[in-house]
Design a protein around this motif. Sequence first.
Motif, PDB file in Angstrom:
ATOM      1  N   GLN A  15      66.261  81.679  15.285  1.00 32.36           N
ATOM      2  CA  GLN A  15      66.765  80.326  15.036  1.00 32.36           C
ATOM      3  C   GLN A  15      65.953  79.284  15.793  1.00 32.36           C
ATOM      4  O   GLN A  15      65.405  78.367  15.213  1.00 32.36           O
ATOM      5  N   ARG A  16      65.905  79.448  17.106  1.00 29.01           N
ATOM      6  CA  ARG A  16      65.200  78.468  17.936  1.00 29.01           C
ATOM      7  C   ARG A  16      63.739  78.843  18.101  1.00 29.01           C
ATOM      8  O   ARG A  16      62.874  77.979  18.130  1.00 29.01           O
ATOM      9  N   VAL A  17      63.506  80.133  18.311  1.00 26.53           N
ATOM     10  CA  VAL A  17      62.140  80.573  18.633  1.00 26.53           C
ATOM     11  C   VAL A  17      61.580  81.507  17.573  1.00 26.53           C
ATOM     12  O   VAL A  17      62.322  82.215  16.888  1.00 26.53           O
ATOM     13  N   THR A  18      60.263  81.483  17.468  1.00 28.01           N
ATOM     14  CA  THR A  18      59.529  82.432  16.648  1.00 28.01           C
ATOM     15  C   THR A  18      58.487  83.076  17.556  1.00 28.01           C
ATOM     16  O   THR A  18      57.790  82.376  18.299  1.00 28.01           O
ATOM     17  N   LEU A  19      58.432  84.406  17.523  1.00 29.36           N
ATOM     18  CA  LEU A  19      57.453  85.118  18.342  1.00 29.36           C
ATOM     19  C   LEU A  19      56.257  85.492  17.473  1.00 29.36           C
ATOM     20  O   LEU A  19      56.417  86.063  16.401  1.00 29.36           O
ATOM     21  N   VAL A  20      55.060  85.163  17.954  1.00 23.28           N
ATOM     22  CA  VAL A  20      53.831  85.522  17.239  1.00 23.28           C
ATOM     23  C   VAL A  20      52.893  86.229  18.211  1.00 23.28           C
ATOM     24  O   VAL A  20      52.978  86.025  19.419  1.00 23.28           O
ATOM     25  N   ASP A  73      58.338  77.078  18.911  1.00 23.10           N
ATOM     26  CA  ASP A  73      59.544  76.364  18.501  1.00 23.10           C
ATOM     27  C   ASP A  73      59.665  76.528  16.980  1.00 23.10           C
ATOM     28  O   ASP A  73      58.871  75.968  16.225  1.00 23.10           O
ATOM     29  N   THR A  74      60.649  77.298  16.539  1.00 21.54           N
ATOM     30  CA  THR A  74      60.803  77.621  15.113  1.00 21.54           C
ATOM     31  C   THR A  74      60.849  76.373  14.238  1.00 21.54           C
ATOM     32  O   THR A  74      60.178  76.281  13.220  1.00 21.54           O
ATOM     33  N   GLU A  75      61.653  75.403  14.673  1.00 13.52           N
ATOM     34  CA  GLU A  75      61.862  74.213  13.840  1.00 13.52           C
ATOM     35  C   GLU A  75      60.545  73.466  13.605  1.00 13.52           C
ATOM     36  O   GLU A  75      60.195  73.143  12.471  1.00 13.52           O
ATOM     37  N   ASP A  84      50.033  76.836  15.393  1.00 14.17           N
ATOM     38  CA  ASP A  84      50.824  77.430  16.477  1.00 14.17           C
ATOM     39  C   ASP A  84      50.712  76.637  17.773  1.00 14.17           C
ATOM     40  O   ASP A  84      51.686  76.432  18.477  1.00 14.17           O
ATOM     41  N   GLU A  85      49.482  76.210  18.081  1.00  3.68           N
ATOM     42  CA  GLU A  85      49.218  75.566  19.376  1.00  3.68           C
ATOM     43  C   GLU A  85      50.115  74.352  19.586  1.00  3.68           C
ATOM     44  O   GLU A  85      50.467  74.025  20.709  1.00  3.68           O
ATOM     45  N   VAL A  89      55.824  77.168  23.255  1.00  5.95           N
ATOM     46  CA  VAL A  89      56.708  76.797  24.360  1.00  5.95           C
ATOM     47  C   VAL A  89      56.646  77.793  25.521  1.00  5.95           C
ATOM     48  O   VAL A  89      57.095  77.489  26.628  1.00  5.95           O
ATOM     49  N   GLY A  90      56.091  78.979  25.291  1.00  8.03           N
ATOM     50  CA  GLY A  90      56.030  79.963  26.370  1.00  8.03           C
ATOM     51  C   GLY A  90      55.516  81.298  25.874  1.00  8.03           C
ATOM     52  O   GLY A  90      54.910  81.394  24.810  1.00  8.03           O
TER      53      GLY A  90
END
Length: 212
Positions: A15-20, A73-75, A84-85, A89-90
């Motif tokens: 929801q909030r985050v996306t991991l790549v 940040d997914t949104e 992505d850059e 966020v972390g």
Amino acid sequence: AGSMRINQDTVLQGQRVTLVPYSSAHVPRYHEWMQSEELQRLTASEPLSLEQEYEMQHSWREDADKCTFIVLDTERWCRQAQADEECMVGDVNLFLTNAEDPTLGEIEIMIAEPSYRGRGFGKEATLIMMSYGVRNLGLTKFEAKIGQENEASICMFKKLHFKEVAVNSVFQEVMLRLDVSDQERQWLLEQTNHVVEKSYTEVKQLAGVLET
């Protein structure tokens, strides 16, 4: 035990985050973060040159004992189909450093962008990473080592059912641990059942199509 490149094409969208996967495109922003003295202190790391940071990224990617994702940040990432850059966020890492016990992973989360702290981004990223570790890496135990002064992080891990098991006064670290029982596993999968797994290559190609 197969290389950690297992996640090199994995996107985990929450929801909030996306991991790549951590790629060379992320290095400049990451390097910028790590110039911060506060982050150096919180992550117990030395500042590296940009050149060294690229080398580090490459070695991490090839490292069989490490699984690293960059937290976006997914949104922002979805809404603006941004690079992505622009959305970083972390990062979140799993280290499989115990040769005696391949089911134990040490987890580390860093929300580097101050404006994203205390808003549940770290929590969701950690849950997604733990769920990935349980499902894809066969992990049944997690440990986290956190600086004693980092109360927000200690508090977050306790909310994720970790228990404080040791304090290292030399390194001024607290060690927290979670044993993933069947009940914990079920809870973890429920917490992350909204997460969508995608192919990084496909996402990038789609974005490429959108950009032209």
